[in-house]
Design a protein around this motif. Structure first.
Motif, PDB file in Angstrom:
ATOM      1  N   ARG A  10       0.632  -0.988  -0.246  1.00 44.98           N
ATOM      2  CA  ARG A  10       0.417   0.164  -0.131  1.00 44.98           C
ATOM      3  C   ARG A  10       0.786   1.536  -0.112  1.00 44.98           C
TER       4      ARG A  10
ATOM      5  N   CYS B 162       1.236   6.209   3.234  1.00 43.59           N
ATOM      6  CA  CYS B 162      -0.038   5.854   3.127  1.00 43.59           C
ATOM      7  C   CYS B 162      -0.832   5.607   4.187  1.00 43.59           C
ATOM      8  N   LEU B 163      -2.224   5.250   4.002  1.00 45.74           N
ATOM      9  CA  LEU B 163      -2.686   6.112   5.611  1.00 45.74           C
ATOM     10  C   LEU B 163      -2.998   4.460   6.424  1.00 45.74           C
ATOM     11  N   SER B 164      -2.657   3.276   5.618  1.00 46.67           N
ATOM     12  CA  SER B 164      -3.552   1.930   5.819  1.00 46.67           C
ATOM     13  C   SER B 164      -4.541   2.643   5.809  1.00 46.67           C
ATOM     14  N   CYS B 165      -5.738   2.900   5.459  1.00 50.70           N
ATOM     15  CA  CYS B 165      -7.230   2.855   5.958  1.00 50.70           C
ATOM     16  C   CYS B 165      -8.362   2.614   5.005  1.00 50.70           C
ATOM     17  N   ASN B 166      -7.493   1.634   4.008  1.00 53.51           N
ATOM     18  CA  ASN B 166      -7.622   0.386   2.989  1.00 53.51           C
ATOM     19  C   ASN B 166      -8.524   1.050   2.482  1.00 53.51           C
ATOM     20  N   GLN B 167      -9.355   2.745   2.201  1.00 52.93           N
ATOM     21  CA  GLN B 167     -10.981   3.041   1.659  1.00 52.93           C
ATOM     22  C   GLN B 167     -10.745   2.793   0.086  1.00 52.93           C
ATOM     23  N   GLU B 168      -9.645   3.160  -0.686  1.00 52.30           N
ATOM     24  CA  GLU B 168      -9.505   2.621  -2.291  1.00 52.30           C
ATOM     25  C   GLU B 168      -8.545   1.185  -2.400  1.00 52.30           C
ATOM     26  N   CYS B 169      -8.153   1.101  -1.742  1.00 56.22           N
ATOM     27  CA  CYS B 169      -7.553  -0.506  -2.645  1.00 56.22           C
ATOM     28  C   CYS B 169      -8.341  -1.286  -2.321  1.00 56.22           C
TER      29      CYS B 169
ATOM     30  N   ILE C 152       0.912   1.539  -3.811  1.00 52.38           N
ATOM     31  CA  ILE C 152       0.205   2.191  -4.004  1.00 52.38           C
ATOM     32  C   ILE C 152      -0.386   3.926  -4.082  1.00 52.38           C
ATOM     33  N   ALA C 153      -0.013   3.953  -2.723  1.00 53.05           N
ATOM     34  CA  ALA C 153       0.262   6.064  -2.007  1.00 53.05           C
ATOM     35  C   ALA C 153       0.894   6.218  -2.548  1.00 53.05           C
TER      36      ALA C 153
ATOM     37  N   GLY D 176      -7.235   1.764  -6.427  1.00 59.00           N
ATOM     38  CA  GLY D 176      -7.352   3.165  -6.448  1.00 59.00           C
ATOM     39  C   GLY D 176      -6.688   3.307  -5.083  1.00 59.00           C
ATOM     40  N   CYS D 177      -5.683   5.161  -4.680  1.00 54.61           N
ATOM     41  CA  CYS D 177      -5.971   4.712  -3.603  1.00 54.61           C
ATOM     42  C   CYS D 177      -6.596   6.619  -3.105  1.00 54.61           C
ATOM     43  N   ILE D 178      -6.981   6.641  -2.096  1.00 58.14           N
ATOM     44  CA  ILE D 178      -7.863   7.919  -1.409  1.00 58.14           C
ATOM     45  C   ILE D 178      -6.614   8.950  -1.495  1.00 58.14           C
TER      46      ILE D 178
HETATM   47  S1  SF4 Z   1      -6.696   4.257  -0.147  1.00 60.63           S
HETATM   48 FE1  SF4 Z   1      -5.634   4.870   1.488  1.00 60.63          FE
HETATM   49  S2  SF4 Z   1      -4.715   2.419   2.022  1.00 60.63           S
HETATM   50 FE2  SF4 Z   1      -4.848   2.580   0.633  1.00 60.63          FE
HETATM   51  S3  SF4 Z   1      -3.135   2.785   0.005  1.00 60.63           S
HETATM   52 FE3  SF4 Z   1      -4.244   4.585  -0.537  1.00 60.63          FE
HETATM   53  S4  SF4 Z   1      -4.010   5.130   1.451  1.00 60.63           S
HETATM   54 FE4  SF4 Z   1      -2.955   3.195   1.471  1.00 60.63          FE
END
Ligand code: SF4
Ligand SMILES: Cc1cc2nc3c(=O)[nH]c(=O)nc-3n(C[C@H](O)[C@H](O)[C@H](O)COP(=O)(O)O)c2cc1C
Length: 649
Positions: free
Chosen positions: A320, A343-350, A323-324, A361-363
């Motif tokens: 991640r 990366c926020l480790s939010c898991n929202q958009e991945c 990814i970010a 995607g990525c937030i």
């Molecule tokens: S969506 Fe959140 S967890 Fe996934 S790569 Fe982006 S910042 Fe990280």
């Protein structure tokens, strides 16, 4: 001289030499179309290669027609995949970066929904998520599975991959055979660990024979399934020894948990500490000489370097994190770690979008998932004076994108802090890492020389005094009051009132969750920590419904139980009198009275749009609006719109 002594040292993996230890480990992308790899795959991986990754491992490629657990899976068993493979490998090799293909059969961790075939597994034990009883495969089918891996490995080699990784870890028929929880066979593929590992070793042998010695071969193992009766680290160590003794494998990758039952630990969200799965490579590395990859929430190059310095692993998977920010490795190497979009480790958009069958995607990175469609470079513009109003994610993103293109940008923020609601959300201890979105955006603004003016309330005169060529309104949203809560009901407050300390509920507090995300659960935890007795109610079927998508639901439920937070569903608020909330239990139509001292609302907000409309009345002024002041949504929308408008100025 790099400050990372180990991270940027080369390493030999069988016939392949990687220039650094940063691995873009395998992950689904949903970029495939009709079972084939796409241009987007090539552009996505090439961006990470250009960004300095030492090694890229693609998403899994299915080895058999019985394996089709989700729609956009690459069907590696079809020879038609080879041209797409070549496009990927050529694009990545242009950056002098090796790329391996992960190959897999998901076994019983799937359904026949797409394939219209029974799923195959060691035993007829249903996966808890898919709930489909698999067909126990016989010896002929086992031979077919082994042959399927060899065929796909041959396709990968023809397609120019530098190595093959066998996913035997968290979602695989091989993992199914290894696991006593899934494998209850009584033949020589069941029972002892030696028997359960037989399929794995047969696949390794068949794949090695198919690919020869000039490309690498790796095995990804699960260090702990985290399920009742599943494999643990001791089994993983033994299996690693067996693999090494076979002398056919060049490296080991690792993971933790089982995709489905304990997925929330594989792609752990911010609730789980960075490096949480390091005990796995650490144990394997003590038992074998093969290079071992450690994975799990490495979001900063210093954490990765430390894992190497302390001898836990030889390579570090940063999934991640890259990814970010596709340039994670290059920025670290150049001594610009502060520039990394953490990366926020939010898991929202991945992870979240995978579960919804959308492309990855990525937030906070609007380019992720669109690499084939945008070049990602900031196009220089003829400089203009731009005023951005609002310092939340939308405004910060619009400002940094516009300034990076060469515009002269002023940003007004009425409060004395940047970040808007993202900062407020991150004020809850368990959500603190969400604040990195603010850190990342503020850093991008500063780097692009945005003139940030805090404590500056904007109105038409203040904006026009800057003589702008264009204005971007990013004034966000504000709490709105439901019809049943009179304005003078001082003990009925919004979550933002609590988080921003305008209200301090005590006693018995009911939190109303109409948003299904972190707002209600965050504030409930905060209040429980302060000693309140807390009950969360929702009209939905589950409190924090969308937390399931981001893999936060399990953690929430564990913490809620530990903190004594009650949860009630199917309840719609209807009326308030001091000390009493009236609720409708909608499945039965029965009204329920709930005694409480305070009510905290997590309900839809309303846009703050007056300045936008006033400025629209100014002749010949170009005015845009972005984010929640268009309509309240989650942070990804703010970032996407901010970037879009910033790039269009
Ligand atoms: S969506 Fe959140 S967890 Fe996934 S790569 Fe982006 S910042 Fe990280
Ligand atoms: C969206 C997503 C999909 C994933 N799919 C796979 C997969 O197909 N195969 C695999 O071995 N690991 C998969 N993983 C797990 C990652 O390889 C890695 O173990 C995990 O993301 C933890 O690393 P990180 O914290 O650096 O993201 C996936 C991860 C993500 C985020």
């Amino acid at each position: 001289m790099s400050r990372y002594r180990y991270l940027f040292s080369p390493l030999r993996i069988g016939p392949v030499v990687v220039k650094n230890r940063i691995v873009f480990s395998a992950h689904l992308t949903n970029y495939a179309e009709d079972g084939l790899p796409t241009e987007q795959h090539a552009a996505y991986y090439a961006a990470r290669a250009a960004g300095g990754a030492g090694l890229i491992v693609t998403e899994e490629h299915s080895t058999h027609p019985t394996d089709w657990p989700y729609e956009k899976l690459i069907h590696g068993f079809h020879p038609e995949v080879v041209p797409g493979y070549r496009r990927i490998t050529e694009a990545v090799h242009r950056h002098d970066t090796p790329i391996f293909a992960q190959i897999n059969h998901n076994g019983g961790q799937g359904s026949g929904m797409y394939s219209r075939l029974p799923v195959w597994a060691p035993s007829p034990v249903a996966d808890p998520l898919f709930r489909e009883v698999p067909k126990e495969i016989d010896r002929g089918e086992i031979a077919e599975i082994v042959a399927g891996y060899a065929t796909v490995a041959t396709h990968c080699k023809e397609g120019g991959f530098d190595g093959i990784e066998l996913q035997c870890s968290h979602s695989s028929i091989v993992r199914g055979f290894l696991s006593p929880a899934m494998n209850v066979r009584s033949d020589d593929y069941g029972g002892s660990l030696e028997n359960r590992a037989r399929l794995l070793l047969q696949i390794v042998a068949a794949v090695r024979e198919a690919i020869g010695r000039d490309i690498a071969l790796g095995v990804r193992l699960c260090g702990d399934e985290l399920i009742e009766g599943g494999t643990t680290i001791d089994d993983a160590v033994e299996v690693a020894r067996m693999v090494e003794e076979q002398s056919l494998t060049d490296y080991l990758n690792t993971s933790i948990g089982v995709a489905t039952a304990s997925l929330y630990m594989i792609e752990a969200s911010m609730q789980v500490p960075p490096g949480y799965a390091l005990f796995i490579p650490s144990a394997l590395r003590k038992a074998v000489d093969l290079p071992v990859v450690g994975v799990g929430r490495f979001k900063d190059p210093l954490q990765a370097e430390r894992a190497l310095v302390e001898g836990h692993c030889d390579l570090v998977g940063v999934v991640r994190g890259q990814i970010a920010d596709a340039d994670f490795a290059a920025k670290a190497r150049a001594g610009m770690a502060d520039d990394i979009r953490l990366c926020l480790s939010c898991n929202q958009e991945c992870v979240g979008r995978m579960g919804l069958n959308r492309w990855l995607g990525c937030i906070e990175n609007p380019t992720t998932g669109r690499e084939a469609f945008v070049d990602g470079a900031e196009t220089p513009a003829s400089p203009r004076k731009v005023v951005v109003v609002g310092g939340g994610p939308a405004g910060l993103q619009a400002a940094s994108t516009a300034a990076a293109r060469g515009h002269d940008v002023v940003l007004f923020e009425s409060s004395d802090q940047l970040g808007g609601q993202a900062r407020v959300a991150a004020s809850v201890p368990s959500r603190a890492e969400f604040g990195d979105i603010v850190r990342n955006l503020v850093h991008a603004c500063r780097r692009a020389d945005v003139d940030i003016r805090l404590g500056t309330a904007a109105n038409v005169d203040a904006v026009m005094a800057e003589r702008p060529d264009a204005v971007v309104i990013a004034t966000g949203a504000e709490p709105s009051r439901p019809y049943w809560a009179p304005a003078d009901a001082v003990t009925v407050v919004d979550v933002r009132d609590v988080l921003e300390e305008r209200a301090r509920p005590d006693g018995h507090v009911v939190v109303i969750d109409e948003l299904g995300f972190h707002q209600a659960t965050s504030v409930a935890e905060l209040l429980a920590d302060r000693g309140c007795s807390v009950e969360v109610i929702t009209p939905g079927m589950v409190v924090g419904q969308d937390l399931g998508v981001t893999l936060d639901l399990e953690h929430w439920n564990v913490r809620a139980a530990a903190k004594g937070i009650a949860q009630r569903t199917d309840l719609v608020p209807m009326g308030w009198a001091p000390g009493n909330l009236t609720l409708l239990h909608h499945p039965t139509g029965v009204n329920v009275d709930l005694a409480c001292d305070w009510v905290v609302l997590a309900v839809p907000q309303q846009p703050v749009e007056w300045l936008y409309y006033e400025l629209r009345g100014v002749p010949n002024l170009e005015v845009h609006r972005v984010g929640d002041c268009v309509t309240p949504r989650r942070a990804h929308a703010a970032v996407i719109e901010g970037a879009r408008v910033g790039a269009a100025l």
